[in-house]
Write an enzyme that holds these catalytic residues in place. Structure first.
Site, PDB file in Angstrom:
ATOM      1  N   SER A 112       8.549   6.039  23.402  1.00 48.46           N
ATOM      2  CA  SER A 112       9.418   7.141  23.810  1.00 48.46           C
ATOM      3  C   SER A 112      10.830   6.889  23.301  1.00 48.46           C
ATOM      4  CB  SER A 112       9.439   7.268  25.338  1.00 48.46           C
ATOM      5  OG  SER A 112      10.444   8.163  25.771  1.00 48.46           O
ATOM      6  N   TYR A 147      10.610   3.803  33.609  1.00 47.62           N
ATOM      7  CA  TYR A 147       9.867   4.417  32.508  1.00 47.62           C
ATOM      8  C   TYR A 147      10.404   3.906  31.169  1.00 47.62           C
ATOM      9  CZ  TYR A 147       8.184   8.000  29.265  1.00 47.62           C
ATOM     10  OH  TYR A 147       7.609   8.648  28.200  1.00 47.62           O
ATOM     11  N   LYS A 161       8.430   1.691  28.259  1.00 48.17           N
ATOM     12  CA  LYS A 161       8.305   2.119  26.872  1.00 48.17           C
ATOM     13  C   LYS A 161       9.031   1.174  25.914  1.00 48.17           C
ATOM     14  CE  LYS A 161       5.708   5.748  27.392  1.00 48.17           C
ATOM     15  NZ  LYS A 161       4.353   5.798  26.800  1.00 48.17           N
TER      16      LYS A 161
END
Length: 254
Positions: free
Chosen positions: A141, A154, A158
């Site tokens: 990401s 998150y 990633k």
């Protein structure tokens, strides 16, 4: 159809919707045989049935080692080889360093990062067995490259994917396995996972790149095209890269 993946066997995780589904459809159109996996068996089986005999669906918890072992056995039994793995499965949970819980941190790392570790180990073993090399594409990401305080865990998960990808690429290169490993870094893609992150009153469909080329939102098919390139033989000299698919959002932020 240009048959860029003809005679190749691929596994795509998190394939029942979004980027995973778009990737499966793109791979099938290019001649691949695909095993698609997801926890969502209802949509996964529907997509597989729609695409026909070249696609198999397997329900998989990507954070469970036993499920990766079962997937490896399915690959050996049905196709005797693996050429491409797309580690796409992931989850999105908001939270800053002050309000995120340890449980959320562990869950995001388990699903988003542990699964990629397990997938890379499984793929390397299968690709070595067939002797033909292969391509591993890990979906990371933009959050791995640009700080997001509201999606802290998150982004960390990633970021782990990006670092793991580079390590796998170097290892396979030094071992002369002919296995490439690259990461793709999307941002603002219109998927079921990301729709809930948009502010109330904003219709995310109106923000897609087709409606406004200067906007940041992309379609799952835009990411699938990038994955296809890295999976295909035309990218045989591409190894260890971080390919951004974000309509320039990262560049605008630095």
């Amino acid at each position: 159809m240009s048959n860029r993946l003809i005679n190749k066997t691929a596994v795509v995780t998190g394939a029942a919707s979004g980027i995973g589904e778009a990737t499966v459809r793109r791979f099938v159109a290019e001649g691949a045989r695909v095993i698609m996996t997801d926890l969502n068996a209802t949509d996964g089986e529907r997509v597989a049935a729609e695409l026909g005999a070249s696609v198999l669906f397997m329900r998989q918890d990507v954070s469970a080692p036993a499920d990766w072992q079962a997937l490896a056995e399915l690959v050996r039994e049905r196709f005797q080889r693996l050429d491409v793995l797309v580690n796409n499965a992931g989850i999105l949970i908001p939270g800053s360093i002050e309000d995120a819980t340890l449980e959320q941190w562990h869950k995001l790392l388990r699903v988003n990062a542990d699964s990629v570790f397990l997938g890379c180990q499984t793929a390397i073993a299968l690709m070595k067995e067939s002797g033909g090399g292969g391509s591993i594409v890990n979906i990371s990401s933009i959050a791995a490259l640009a700080a997001r305080d509201d999606y802290m865990a998150y982004g960390a998960s990633k970021g782990a994917v990006a670092a793991l990808t580079r390590s796998v690429a170097v290892h396979c290169r030094r071992q002369k396995y002919r296995i490439r490993c690259n990461s793709v870094h999307p941002d603002g893609v219109m998927t079921p996972m990301t729709r809930g992150s948009y502010p109330k009153g904003i219709d995310p469909v109106l923000l897609t790149i087709d409606h406004d080329p200067m906007n940041r939102a992309c379609l799952p098919e835009d990411v699938a095209d990038a994955v296809l390139y890295l999976a295909a033989d035309e990218a045989r000299a591409v190894n260890g890269i971080e390919l951004r698919v974000d309509s320039g959002q990262f560049v605008m932020s630095i």
